[in-house]
Design an enzyme around this catalytic site. Sequence first.
Site, mmCIF file in Angstrom:
data_model
loop_
_atom_site.group_PDB
_atom_site.id
_atom_site.type_symbol
_atom_site.label_atom_id
_atom_site.label_comp_id
_atom_site.label_asym_id
_atom_site.label_seq_id
_atom_site.Cartn_x
_atom_site.Cartn_y
_atom_site.Cartn_z
ATOM 1 N N ASN A 183 40.172 28.606 43.321
ATOM 2 C CA ASN A 183 40.059 29.851 42.548
ATOM 3 C C ASN A 183 38.852 29.902 41.620
ATOM 4 O OD1 ASN A 183 42.392 30.461 43.882
ATOM 5 N ND2 ASN A 183 43.700 30.407 42.087
ATOM 6 N N ASP B 80 38.925 29.785 55.026
ATOM 7 C CA ASP B 80 40.081 30.168 55.826
ATOM 8 C C ASP B 80 40.446 31.621 55.531
ATOM 9 O OD1 ASP B 80 42.736 30.039 53.777
ATOM 10 O OD2 ASP B 80 40.976 28.907 53.137
ATOM 11 N N ASN C 252 41.351 34.290 47.148
ATOM 12 C CA ASN C 252 40.987 34.081 45.739
ATOM 13 C C ASN C 252 39.691 33.296 45.567
ATOM 14 O OD1 ASN C 252 43.105 35.570 44.692
ATOM 15 N ND2 ASN C 252 44.479 33.811 44.654
#
Length: 190
Positions: A66, A91, A112
């Site tokens: 993140n 991914d 994210n």
Amino acid sequence: MFLIAGLGNPGKKYEKTRHNLGFMVIDELARRNSVSVDKSKFKSLTGEFKLGGEKVILMKPQTYMNLSGEAIREAVNFYKIDLKNLLVIYDDLDIPMGALRIRTSGSSGTHNGMKSVVSQLGSRDFPRVRIGIGSNKDDNLIDFVIGKPSKSEEAVLSDTVSEAAHAVECYIADGIDKAMNRFNSGKVTK
């Protein structure tokens, strides 16, 4: 000069999980080009090599997913990388298992890590390689993403990681358009 950043999470707990496919592609590129990605720089592990006369920096941010954008922004600013020479690999649960999607730009979608990269760079205009992990609507999405693939998924993803590494080398040698034409796929597994 090219900066190739694979997204993932550091540590044994996350190794070989769906969310670490970006790291896996970096490792495959390192293996294929006989380089170690072990130098600590820009809150990341990095390694460098030359491909077709071009300097290539491989990067695995160690900030956790993140916050990946912080590490990538530091490297982009330090090397003054033109964003067309930044490639981010990650991914994506919004595309089928094993599919590759190479794009010149785009939104961060539900990812994210990519939200962090777009926010930190102040732009979404940079190439990316998305690796499809599909999704299991029955599972908690977080558990699915940071979970390890089944044996059948593992085989598909291993092939896709190798294909993604080829795509990155094509991008560096021949440009993004050729990489997109040659490697974008719509694989679906049962």
